[in-house]
Design an enzyme around this catalytic site. Structure first.
Site, PDB file in Angstrom:
ATOM      1  N   GLU A   1      -1.856 -16.795  -8.712  1.00  0.00           N
ATOM      2  CA  GLU A   1      -1.184 -15.924  -9.742  1.00  0.00           C
ATOM      3  C   GLU A   1       0.478 -16.158  -9.488  1.00  0.00           C
ATOM      4  O   GLU A   1       1.086 -15.506 -10.054  1.00  0.00           O
ATOM      5  CB  GLU A   1      -1.688 -14.615  -9.299  1.00  0.00           C
ATOM      6  CG  GLU A   1      -2.954 -14.306 -10.036  1.00  0.00           C
ATOM      7  CD  GLU A   1      -3.316 -12.843 -10.173  1.00  0.00           C
ATOM      8  OE1 GLU A   1      -2.405 -12.135  -9.452  1.00  0.00           O
ATOM      9  OE2 GLU A   1      -4.323 -12.703 -10.832  1.00  0.00           O
TER      10      GLU A   1
ATOM     11  N   ASN B   1     -12.761  -1.175  -4.637  1.00  0.00           N
ATOM     12  CA  ASN B   1     -12.480  -1.520  -6.199  1.00  0.00           C
ATOM     13  C   ASN B   1     -13.703  -2.481  -6.535  1.00  0.00           C
ATOM     14  O   ASN B   1     -14.075  -3.669  -6.113  1.00  0.00           O
ATOM     15  CB  ASN B   1     -11.183  -2.497  -6.295  1.00  0.00           C
ATOM     16  CG  ASN B   1     -11.003  -3.288  -7.467  1.00  0.00           C
ATOM     17  OD1 ASN B   1     -11.781  -2.921  -8.508  1.00  0.00           O
ATOM     18  ND2 ASN B   1     -10.489  -4.006  -7.410  1.00  0.00           N
TER      19      ASN B   1
ATOM     20  N   CYS C   1      -6.733  -6.153  -7.223  1.00  0.00           N
ATOM     21  CA  CYS C   1      -6.194  -5.219  -5.819  1.00  0.00           C
ATOM     22  C   CYS C   1      -5.798  -6.437  -5.035  1.00  0.00           C
ATOM     23  O   CYS C   1      -5.072  -6.218  -3.964  1.00  0.00           O
ATOM     24  CB  CYS C   1      -7.523  -4.502  -5.203  1.00  0.00           C
ATOM     25  SG  CYS C   1      -8.699  -5.494  -5.037  1.00  0.00           S
ATOM     26  N   HIS C   2      -6.057  -7.922  -5.035  1.00  0.00           N
ATOM     27  CA  HIS C   2      -5.153  -8.554  -4.122  1.00  0.00           C
ATOM     28  C   HIS C   2      -3.827  -8.717  -4.194  1.00  0.00           C
ATOM     29  O   HIS C   2      -3.213  -9.145  -3.273  1.00  0.00           O
ATOM     30  CB  HIS C   2      -5.786 -10.169  -4.455  1.00  0.00           C
ATOM     31  CG  HIS C   2      -5.640 -10.563  -5.929  1.00  0.00           C
ATOM     32  ND1 HIS C   2      -6.517 -10.283  -6.813  1.00  0.00           N
ATOM     33  CD2 HIS C   2      -4.899 -11.171  -6.568  1.00  0.00           C
ATOM     34  CE1 HIS C   2      -6.025 -10.756  -8.162  1.00  0.00           C
ATOM     35  NE2 HIS C   2      -4.968 -11.018  -7.955  1.00  0.00           N
TER      36      HIS C   2
ATOM     37  N   TYR D   1       0.844  -1.159  -0.078  1.00  0.00           N
ATOM     38  CA  TYR D   1       0.018   0.074  -0.027  1.00  0.00           C
ATOM     39  C   TYR D   1       0.719   1.209  -0.121  1.00  0.00           C
ATOM     40  O   TYR D   1       0.405   2.094  -0.756  1.00  0.00           O
ATOM     41  CB  TYR D   1      -0.972   0.046   1.096  1.00  0.00           C
ATOM     42  CG  TYR D   1      -1.953  -1.038   1.278  1.00  0.00           C
ATOM     43  CD1 TYR D   1      -3.086  -1.056   0.535  1.00  0.00           C
ATOM     44  CD2 TYR D   1      -1.741  -2.266   1.954  1.00  0.00           C
ATOM     45  CE1 TYR D   1      -4.132  -2.148   0.617  1.00  0.00           C
ATOM     46  CE2 TYR D   1      -2.600  -3.343   2.092  1.00  0.00           C
ATOM     47  CZ  TYR D   1      -3.892  -3.159   1.327  1.00  0.00           C
ATOM     48  OH  TYR D   1      -4.543  -4.209   1.361  1.00  0.00           O
TER      49      TYR D   1
END
Length: 162
Positions: free
Chosen positions: A154, A114, A122-123, A93
């Site tokens: 991912e 979001n 955003c993860h 962040y």
């Protein structure tokens, strides 16, 4: 948004994805607790479900969905920074805040607002210490389990810390 789901799909163990759309635009995608699926009711919902399922099979899949304009100018700037995070990488962040001359909490608020996860991933944004931080305005519960699953899916983290 009116909360009318145009489709609900079983995404992975522990969660579903709920989709809201008009005939022309995606209005929102939400992480939901596991439950029954709901078949898409609109052609755009069918296409969105196809793309979401493709992403669930291959995290490198690139979405091409028409997203309804959403968010404040600041939120849109944060989401653009999030979209620029490459697959398999994360940012904090604070790193995003520094790029925008803002504060980490403001970035966290924009992440929580979001409307299009996982299209706007955003993860991939973590706390400064590498911990998960929050997710979808939650600091615990099934949503953090969803974030862990997404990061593993991912290849961002083999074992996402809490």
């Amino acid at each position: 948004m009116d909360g009318t789901w145009q489709a609900i799909i079983a995404a992975a163990p522990g969660f579903n994805l709920g989709l809201r759309c008009s005939a022309d635009e995606i209005l929102g995608i939400d992480y939901l607790p596991p439950g029954p699926e709901q078949a898409p009711r609109l052609p755009l919902a069918r296409e969105a479900v196809r793309q979401l399922r493709a992403w669930l099979k291959d995290p490198g899949f690139e979405f091409s969905l028409p997203l309804a304009p959403a968010g404040t100018p600041f939120q849109r700037r944060v989401w653009a920074q999030i979209n620029a995070i490459p697959l398999g990488q994360t940012r904090s962040y604070g790193q995003i805040a520094a790029q925008l001359n803002s504060g980490p909490r403001a970035v966290g608020g924009a992440c929580g607002a979001n409307p299009y996860p996982p299209v706007v991933p955003c993860h991939r944004v973590l706390a400064a210490n590498g911990g998960l931080g929050g997710f979808a305005n939650a600091r615990g519960g099934f949503l953090l389990d969803v974030k862990r699953w997404l990061l593993r899916h991912e290849g961002c983290l083999p074992d996402a810390p809490g």
